[in-house]
Each structure stands twice: as C-alpha cells, then as structure tokens.
Motif scaffolding. Structure first.
Motif, short mmCIF file in Angstrom:
data_model
loop_
_atom_site.label_atom_id
_atom_site.label_comp_id
_atom_site.label_asym_id
_atom_site.label_seq_id
_atom_site.Cartn_x
_atom_site.Cartn_y
_atom_site.Cartn_z
N GLU A 202 5.43 52.49 38.27
CA GLU A 202 4.59 53.56 38.59
C GLU A 202 3.15 53.16 39.11
N ALA A 203 2.54 51.95 38.67
CA ALA A 203 1.43 51.46 38.93
C ALA A 203 1.42 50.69 40.43
N ARG A 204 2.30 50.05 40.59
CA ARG A 204 2.39 48.91 41.54
C ARG A 204 3.37 49.40 42.69
N ALA A 205 4.78 49.22 42.31
CA ALA A 205 5.83 48.90 43.32
C ALA A 205 6.09 50.47 43.94
N PHE A 206 6.16 51.43 43.33
CA PHE A 206 6.24 52.70 43.87
C PHE A 206 4.91 52.93 45.05
N PRO A 207 3.85 52.88 44.38
CA PRO A 207 2.65 53.21 45.64
C PRO A 207 2.58 52.40 46.86
N ARG A 208 3.08 50.99 46.58
CA ARG A 208 3.22 50.25 47.82
C ARG A 208 4.46 50.71 48.65
N LEU A 209 5.61 51.25 48.23
CA LEU A 209 6.85 51.50 49.06
C LEU A 209 6.32 52.96 49.55
#
Length: 300
Positions: A202-209
């Motif tokens: 939620e904090a890193r991977a999803f925002p980058r994708l």
C-alpha cells in the motif's frame, strides 16, 4: 481492429503467422493490449526485431506526428498478449530509453529501411518497446517470482495453522495442553507477515505501479479492497484462536476454511495480474521495493 488490419490479422492466424501481400516475408507479430478508452482487447500487427531472446516493436505509425493507439494503450497497461508464428504468450510491454533505444532502432532501420524513413518524416522520437515474457525464469530481479515466494510462505503458515486448529474438532486437544499456545504462535506469525507485506504494498509498490501504469487502476483498486477484508480476516483469526475450546468445533472449521480460501484467492489474483509486470519492471527499479524483500523468513 481496424478495417486495414482485419484481413492481415485473419491471414496471420489462419497461416501460422505467415502473410502475403506487402508484408510477405516480413517479421510480423500480433500484439493485443487493452484499449485505454474502451477497456477492450486491441489487436495490432507489428514488425519486430528479436535480440537476445527479447522482441522489440516500434511505434512508428508510418512516420505520422502522433504515437499510435497501441503504444498509448501499453503505456497505460503493459500487460499484453503476443502472437508470433504459431506461438501465443502473455507478456509485458515496456519502452526502451536512451542509448539502448537508439541502438535497437538503428538496427531495425538497417534491416528494414522504411523504419529509417519513418524517423526522418517525424519530429517525435519513435518509441521502441520491449516485449518481455511474463515468465521470468532465470531472470535477475524477478520481483513477481519473489511475490509468489512470499505468498507460498504464507500458504505454508496457513496450512500449519489449519492442521493445528483442526486438532480441536478431532478431539486431540485434551492430549495437547499447549495447543492454544501453538495456535496463537501460528496465527501471530501469519498475521504479522501479512500485515507487513500488505502495508508495504500500500505504501510503496501500489503507488509506483499506479503512477507508471494508470491502466492497472482497476486491479489495484480491487487489491486494496481485498486488503481491507484481509485486515478483518486477521482480526478474526486472532479472535478465533484465543480459546478454540470455547467455540463450536464445526463452526471453527468452517470459519477457518472460509478465511483461508479468501486469502488464497487473493494471493492467486495478485500473482496472475501483477506477477508478470513486477518481473519485467524489477530490473528498472534498481533496488527492490522493501515489501518484496525477504523478511523474517517470509520469502525463504
């Protein structure tokens, strides 16, 4: 598909990837992406260059000033299907930049002079797109495979929890006075790893994708909704194992199986939708997102 492309596509599929007319003898593949506006499959025949097992295609649009629709589609959602010869495979389409782009385009221009002419006709730098297979066997930085390993570890922990908690309905609890402690240990282990894993996504991977591939928004939205449900499942798991002897054994079994089934369905959906994308973008992220690193044995 457009009226121009339709007969080419039909001939390609009817003849194992071979076509006649102006494209006879050309290296041709079919690329299927998802339309940005329509959300429907969009099939395009494209010339390609193969180097070191990677297929490259070129958003030339015959030298027109605008990028072609298929390129806008894969920029939004890189998940594609590739047909080449008689083979079909799932892939991930990622643009190639800088010197590598120039080298690949130059090679294609030498092989097929029309591409060199297309670049002379337009002011835009014609994009080059690499088509990676969704499977990353033997590839470094295979983050999708790392995601699957984390999930497999969680599946193993859930299986251990199931085996322990089913000891209660089986009547073995009386012979295992430390059952409650073991159940809590298994549950805390599962819940802690799940919490860390999903918090990192939620904090890193999803925002980058989401920032790089806006077409993945429906997938990420579903996964986020499921994360809310998983949080409730974690709470209920902890509640269930506080004192399993106080609950009806049949209800304990049914609740546990339902929870595990929902978690496994969540893992499977995420691997199917994002595994190939993560495998392809891993090398570009240089340092892996922390949520996909081995932690507390999560990926061991």
């Amino acid at each position: 598909m457009s009226d121009w492309n339709r007969p080419i596509i039909e001939e390609f599929r009817a003849n194992g990837g071979k076509v006649g007319g102006p494209f006879e003898g050309a290296d041709l593949l079919l690329l299927t992406g998802t339309g940005v506006k329509s959300g429907r499959p969009h099939v395009t025949p494209l010339g390609y260059l193969e180097r070191d097992g990677v297929l490259f295609v070129f958003a030339s649009n015959a030298g027109a000033p605008d990028d072609p629709a298929w390129y806008r589609n894969v920029r939004a959602d890189p998940r594609v299907t590739v047909e080449i010869g008689a083979e079909t495979f799932d892939g991930v389409a990622l643009p190639v930049d800088g010197d590598e782009r120039d080298r690949i385009y130059s090679l294609q221009g030498e092989r097929v002079p029309a591409y060199a002419e297309y670049q002379r006709q337009t002011d835009r730098v014609i994009p080059v797109v690499a088509l990676h297979r969704a499977s990353a066997a033997g590839r470094a930085w295979a983050l999708g495979d790392e995601l699957a390993r984390i999930h497999d570890d969680l599946r193993g922990r859930l299986a251990d929890l199931r085996a322990e908690i089913l000891a209660v309905p089986d009547g073995r609890a009386a012979r295992a006075p430390d059952l409650g402690r073991r159940l809590r240990e298994h549950c805390v282990s599962v819940c802690d790893v799940l919490g860390e894993h999903h918090d990192g996504e939620e904090a890193r991977a999803f925002p980058r994708l989401a920032a790089r591939f806006p077409g993945l928004a429906p997938v990420l939205a579903r996964l986020r909704r499921e994360h809310v449900q998983v949080t409730e499942t974690r709470r209920r798991l902890l509640e269930l194992v506080e004192d399993p002897g106080d609950h009806d054994p049949a209800r304990v079994r049914a609740e546990l199986e339902g929870m595990i089934g929902r978690l496994e369905a969540h893992f499977a959906y995420e691997e199917e939708q994002l595994g190939g994308v993560l495998n392809a973008v891993g090398p570009l992220w240089r340092s892996g997102p922390p949520e996909l690193e081995a932690r507390d044995g999560a990926a061991g």
